[in-house]
Enzyme design. Sequence first.
Site, mmCIF file in Angstrom:
data_model
loop_
_atom_site.group_PDB
_atom_site.id
_atom_site.type_symbol
_atom_site.label_atom_id
_atom_site.label_comp_id
_atom_site.label_asym_id
_atom_site.label_seq_id
_atom_site.Cartn_x
_atom_site.Cartn_y
_atom_site.Cartn_z
ATOM 1 N N ARG A 103 34.162 13.041 6.545
ATOM 2 C CA ARG A 103 33.069 11.891 6.901
ATOM 3 C C ARG A 103 33.027 11.486 5.386
ATOM 4 O O ARG A 103 33.653 11.569 4.557
ATOM 5 C CB ARG A 103 31.909 12.228 7.109
ATOM 6 C CG ARG A 103 31.247 11.280 6.887
ATOM 7 C CD ARG A 103 29.405 11.775 6.857
ATOM 8 N NE ARG A 103 28.428 11.636 7.889
ATOM 9 C CZ ARG A 103 27.585 11.762 8.598
ATOM 10 N NH1 ARG A 103 26.839 11.311 7.717
ATOM 11 N NH2 ARG A 103 27.180 11.177 10.004
ATOM 12 N N HIS A 130 31.834 5.405 14.462
ATOM 13 C CA HIS A 130 30.866 6.526 14.645
ATOM 14 C C HIS A 130 31.478 7.848 15.604
ATOM 15 O O HIS A 130 29.536 7.885 16.644
ATOM 16 C CB HIS A 130 29.226 7.162 14.174
ATOM 17 C CG HIS A 130 28.652 8.406 13.562
ATOM 18 N ND1 HIS A 130 28.977 9.293 13.349
ATOM 19 C CD2 HIS A 130 27.165 8.007 13.042
ATOM 20 C CE1 HIS A 130 28.446 10.256 13.511
ATOM 21 N NE2 HIS A 130 27.135 9.524 13.226
ATOM 22 N N GLN A 133 28.892 10.209 17.246
ATOM 23 C CA GLN A 133 27.379 10.173 17.458
ATOM 24 C C GLN A 133 27.152 9.690 19.014
ATOM 25 O O GLN A 133 26.361 10.413 19.465
ATOM 26 C CB GLN A 133 26.725 8.996 16.342
ATOM 27 C CG GLN A 133 25.720 8.611 16.976
ATOM 28 C CD GLN A 133 24.516 9.494 15.912
ATOM 29 O OE1 GLN A 133 24.444 10.745 15.403
ATOM 30 N NE2 GLN A 133 23.540 9.860 17.260
ATOM 31 N N ASP A 218 19.504 1.503 14.206
ATOM 32 C CA ASP A 218 19.817 2.909 13.204
ATOM 33 C C ASP A 218 19.600 1.795 11.759
ATOM 34 O O ASP A 218 19.238 0.543 11.961
ATOM 35 C CB ASP A 218 21.830 2.217 13.776
ATOM 36 C CG ASP A 218 22.806 3.174 12.671
ATOM 37 O OD1 ASP A 218 21.612 3.890 12.301
ATOM 38 O OD2 ASP A 218 23.803 2.867 12.361
ATOM 39 N N CYS A 257 19.806 7.007 15.712
ATOM 40 C CA CYS A 257 21.101 7.997 15.580
ATOM 41 C C CYS A 257 19.876 8.771 14.307
ATOM 42 O O CYS A 257 20.729 10.044 14.008
ATOM 43 C CB CYS A 257 22.101 7.189 15.582
ATOM 44 S SG CYS A 257 22.066 6.503 14.005
ATOM 45 N N ARG A 285 23.112 16.892 19.763
ATOM 46 C CA ARG A 285 24.578 16.497 19.067
ATOM 47 C C ARG A 285 25.408 17.927 18.539
ATOM 48 O O ARG A 285 26.763 18.074 18.667
ATOM 49 C CB ARG A 285 24.451 16.753 16.778
ATOM 50 C CG ARG A 285 23.633 14.988 16.933
ATOM 51 C CD ARG A 285 24.642 13.887 16.977
ATOM 52 N NE ARG A 285 25.857 13.702 16.351
ATOM 53 C CZ ARG A 285 25.815 13.225 15.487
ATOM 54 N NH1 ARG A 285 24.815 12.201 14.732
ATOM 55 N NH2 ARG A 285 26.935 13.060 14.533
HETATM 56 N N1 NVA Z 1 25.080 3.038 9.910
HETATM 57 C C1 NVA Z 1 24.758 4.389 9.851
HETATM 58 C C2 NVA Z 1 24.699 5.524 10.486
HETATM 59 C C3 NVA Z 1 24.674 6.851 9.992
HETATM 60 C C4 NVA Z 1 24.299 8.160 11.214
HETATM 61 C C5 NVA Z 1 25.242 4.535 8.101
HETATM 62 O O1 NVA Z 1 27.046 4.377 7.942
HETATM 63 O O2 NVA Z 1 25.494 4.943 6.976
HETATM 64 N N1 CP Z 2 22.690 10.442 12.870
HETATM 65 C C1 CP Z 2 24.302 10.970 11.335
HETATM 66 O O1 CP Z 2 24.884 11.001 11.961
HETATM 67 O O2 CP Z 2 23.077 11.869 10.983
HETATM 68 P P1 CP Z 2 23.951 12.627 9.543
HETATM 69 O O3 CP Z 2 23.862 11.124 8.222
HETATM 70 O O4 CP Z 2 21.856 12.698 8.680
HETATM 71 O O5 CP Z 2 24.790 12.765 9.197
#
Ligand code: NVA
Ligand code: CP
Length: 299
Positions: A103, A130, A133, A218, A257, A285
């Site tokens: 990540r 993502h 997800q 989101d 999400c 998940r």
């Molecule tokens: N769009 C959000 C998703 C979090 C799971 C982010 O990138 O922070």
């Molecule tokens: N939805 C998701 O990926 O959650 P986190 O950002 O908590 O890891």
Amino acid sequence: MKKDLLTFNDLTRDDVLHLLTRAGELKQERRAGVFHYPLRGKSLGMIFNKHSTRPRISFEVGMNELGGHSFFLTGDQLQLKRGESLRDSARVLSRYLHGLLIRTFDHQEVVELARWADIPVINGLTDLSHPVQVLSDLFSIQEKLSRIEGVKVAYVGDGNNVTYSWILAASLMGMHLTVATPPDCRPPMPKTRASAGVVELMHDPLEAVKDADVIYTDVWISMGQEETEVKVRKLRPYQINQELVDATGGEPLVMHCLPAHRGMEITSDVMDGKNSIVFDQAENRLHAQKALLETLLSR
Ligand code: NVA
Ligand code: CP
């Protein structure tokens, strides 16, 4: 040959259908207390350069339940932070590990790692996409509606990495996706390899949600972005609230999400209301990612 998951373009329709079936089986087996250990002796490295609750925990639990091991690493702990190249890091980590989850911010870092790694690389979220997800979201939709093809999903809010993955997934799986964002919050547009679905970008949330089977949102400010009053003000009309749920004309599933900012992109009453499946969605998940790990790491 190893297979990566960097974006939905790495998956075929059959791959997704197989993963959804396995996710369902693994979920039922877990509920019955039945475990197999197909990843016994295998190790997953997990590099997190951004915060995480869901994947960080669910991938770790998933590896454990499949009989494997995982290592949680932050970029800061690795020589990567001190200038070792992604290319060399990927080649070395491939000698120890059986899979690598990352990540991070820049999607190109994941592409570069996958290019040089001899082991499967899984994108656990980048600024661009993502996929894990949305893979598990497809499982949640299938579980609740018993179908994927032809389902209408209305994504309302900020166009971001999750939206990008939704566009690819809907195109691949024959879904109808409407995306309502303010004009300057449009999502990054992927090159779709499949065109089985219908994707419509628009600005009117009421138009987007009409007849929707699913309403999805989101956060308005993604990790790494600066929260500005201007952006929040633009997004206010895109909040998922009861009025928007009613505007579907039916009883849509409400999905997010997570993490959610109650009172911003979604109201508390809707998030806790009868249409919301957000906590089942979060649980899924685990099951979908176990199916993915089993498929990629036991090849
Ligand atoms: N769009 C959000 C998703 C979090 C799971 C982010 O990138 O922070
Ligand atoms: N939805 C998701 O990926 O959650 P986190 O950002 O908590 O890891």
